[in-house]
Design an enzyme around this catalytic site. Structure first.
Site, PDB file in Angstrom:
ATOM      1  N   LYS A  55      -9.142   6.379 -18.630  1.00 51.71           N
ATOM      2  CA  LYS A  55      -9.547   6.918 -19.926  1.00 51.71           C
ATOM      3  C   LYS A  55      -8.359   6.957 -20.902  1.00 51.71           C
ATOM      4  CE  LYS A  55     -13.590   7.392 -18.026  1.00 51.71           C
ATOM      5  NZ  LYS A  55     -13.366   7.298 -16.617  1.00 51.71           N
ATOM      6  N   ARG A  72       0.843  -1.198   0.000  1.00 48.64           N
ATOM      7  CA  ARG A  72       0.000   0.000   0.000  1.00 48.64           C
ATOM      8  C   ARG A  72       0.882   1.253   0.000  1.00 48.64           C
ATOM      9  NH1 ARG A  72      -1.388   1.673   4.671  1.00 48.64           N
ATOM     10  NH2 ARG A  72      -2.104  -0.323   5.488  1.00 48.64           N
ATOM     11  N   TYR A  91     -17.972  16.016 -14.316  1.00 49.50           N
ATOM     12  CA  TYR A  91     -18.406  14.623 -14.383  1.00 49.50           C
ATOM     13  C   TYR A  91     -19.390  14.351 -13.229  1.00 49.50           C
ATOM     14  CZ  TYR A  91     -18.151   9.607 -13.498  1.00 49.50           C
ATOM     15  OH  TYR A  91     -18.469   8.298 -13.234  1.00 49.50           O
TER      16      TYR A  91
HETATM   17  O1  P1T Z   1     -14.186   6.435 -13.310  1.00 48.08           O
HETATM   18  P1  P1T Z   1     -13.008   7.008 -12.580  1.00 48.08           P
HETATM   19  O2  P1T Z   1     -11.699   6.445 -13.007  1.00 48.08           O
HETATM   20  O3  P1T Z   1     -13.182   7.010 -11.093  1.00 48.08           O
HETATM   21  O4  P1T Z   1     -12.901   8.553 -13.023  1.00 48.08           O
HETATM   22  C1  P1T Z   1     -13.859   9.504 -12.693  1.00 48.08           C
HETATM   23  C2  P1T Z   1     -13.830  10.637 -13.676  1.00 48.08           C
HETATM   24  C3  P1T Z   1     -13.175  11.808 -13.354  1.00 48.08           C
HETATM   25  N1  P1T Z   1     -13.101  12.854 -14.206  1.00 48.08           N
HETATM   26  C4  P1T Z   1     -13.686  12.785 -15.424  1.00 48.08           C
HETATM   27  C5  P1T Z   1     -13.587  13.966 -16.339  1.00 48.08           C
HETATM   28  C6  P1T Z   1     -14.347  11.630 -15.826  1.00 48.08           C
HETATM   29  O5  P1T Z   1     -14.898  11.606 -17.057  1.00 48.08           O
HETATM   30  C7  P1T Z   1     -14.437  10.523 -14.933  1.00 48.08           C
HETATM   31  C8  P1T Z   1     -15.167   9.276 -15.286  1.00 48.08           C
HETATM   32  N2  P1T Z   1     -16.028   9.401 -16.364  1.00 48.08           N
HETATM   33  C9  P1T Z   1     -16.805   8.380 -16.861  1.00 48.08           C
HETATM   34  C10 P1T Z   1     -16.846   7.142 -16.349  1.00 48.08           C
HETATM   35  C11 P1T Z   1     -17.630   8.728 -18.026  1.00 48.08           C
HETATM   36  O6  P1T Z   1     -18.166   7.853 -18.721  1.00 48.08           O
HETATM   37  O7  P1T Z   1     -17.729   9.940 -18.292  1.00 48.08           O
END
Ligand code: P1T
Length: 378
Positions: A195, A46, A98
């Protein structure tokens, strides 16, 4: 070094024991200590993990920052930023963030006394009014998800700094290939590495990048204390992804520009959002603060039935949450990514029932166009 060279080599070195060119997956929860209080820099996974560190070094270089700290998801990286603050502190947030970021602030963090002001950060007068002496952070998402509104990072950073507030930028949509907020004055950059950074839709992760040593220390402390750490296999996958970031982003963008141009003339599309179009109200800002426009497009097709028709009649685009992978995805923000935003707020922002979001992949663009042409005929 150029970006593509950094993507492959930034922060990387052959593994010292075997010479493995690619950092192996250190799939272990703990490390042997040589004696009491004597270890080789690794105690417990961790706290430290070599695969995670290789990913962090690489992303720090790509974001033109000094330190990166990886988390288990984009949201846990955003939560780590909020953990810098305490009850009573005020955070100004881009209103069209988001949906998960909104939910985290609205339903979890506000319970602990953090105060959030959701405002249109693309309007500098609004930012000026929102920032007070209690403001500790301005959290900007630019371009926003899903409407692709832009915020002027440089101007907001100087405004926030003059009140003593930090600025964090969610750079998920642009990726470091197109935009480097630290160079524009931001203090913290955050990504959902799920992403574009990973790019292959096969892991979930997040990362923050900073220049300041004390901030980096604090983020590492939060990483270890809260424990929302990414596993070594996920770090390996993300690191494999970043090596091709430049190639992928160029193709995402070339395809998105083509499709946006074609959609702009399509009779089924009532509104189109893409910063690369010269009709986008902030096209000039996009040119000023980024090196490209990215691979995400939003289009409004009017009533919900039209959106449903499109979403259910594509065959190459896959109806799914997420974005930024090599494959094209299509989604419905009102019922998917932004379902946690109250309906009246959604409608005020422009996230209508007819809004459809495209994450344009790297396939042959003619095939993507044909797929959308079929789905948009109603
Ligand atoms: O899903 P995660 O890895 O926890 O990320 C969150 C997040 C944060 N910031 C932005 C701009 C994002 O688009 C996202 C996650 N977005 C999606 C899952 C979506 O489909 O838009």
């Amino acid at each position: 070094m150029g970006f593509s060279t950094d993507a492959v080599h930034g922060g990387q070195q052959a593994e010292p024991t075997t010479g493995a060119v690619m950092t192996p997956i250190f799939q272990t929860s703990t490390f042997k200590q040589d004696g009491l209080g004597r270890h080789r820099g690794y105690e417990y996974a961790r706290t430290q993990n070599p695969t995670r560190e290789a990913l962090e070094r690489n992303i720090a270089v790509l974001e033109r920052g000094k330190h990166a700290v990886a988390y288990a998801s984009g949201l846990s990286a955003i939560a780590a930023i909020m953990h810098l603050f305490k009850s009573g502190d005020e955070v100004v947030v881009t209103e069209n963030v988001y949906g998960g970021t909104y939910r985290l602030a609205d339903t979890i963090l506000s319970q602990y006394g953090l105060r959030f002001k959701f405002v249109d950060t693309s309007n500098l007068d609004v930012v000026k009014q929102a920032v007070t002496e209690n403001t500790k952070l301005v959290f900007v998402e630019t371009p926003t998800n899903p409407l692709l509104h832009l915020t002027d990072i440089q101007t907001v950073a100087s405004l926030a700094h003059s009140s003593g507030a930090l600025v964090a930028v969610d750079n998920t949509f642009m990726s470091p290939y197109f935009q480097n907020p630290l160079e524009l004055g931001a203090d913290v950059v955050v990504h959902s590495s799920t992403k574009f950074l990973n790019g292959h839709s096969d892991m979930v992760g997040g990362v923050v990048v900073v220049n300041d040593e004390a901030l980096a220390e604090r983020f590492r402390y939060i990483q270890n204390s809260v424990g929302a750490v990414p596993g070594p296999f996920d770090c390996f996958l993300a690191l494999r992804g970043t090596k091709t970031l430049a190639l992928r982003m160029r193709q995402h963008e070339a395809n998105a520009r083509h499709l946006a141009g074609w959609l702009s003339k399509h009779s089924s599309v009532t509104r189109l959002y893409y910063p690369g179009l010269d009709t986008h109200p902030q096209h000039e800002l996009a040119k000023k603060q980024a090196r490209g426009y990215g691979g995400i497009i939003a289009l409004d097709v009017g009533p919900l039935e039209h959106a449903q028709h499109v979403l259910e009649n594509v065959s190459l685009f896959t109806l799914a949450e997420s974005l930024g992978g090599v494959e094209s995805l299509i989604s419905h923000p009102a019922t998917m990514t932004h379902a946690s935003v109250p309906r009246e707020d959604r409608l005020r922002l422009g996230i209508s029932d007819g809004l459809v979001r495209l994450s344009v992949g790297i396939e042959d663009v003619e095939d993507l166009e044909n797929d959308l042409a079929d789905a948009l005929s109603f």
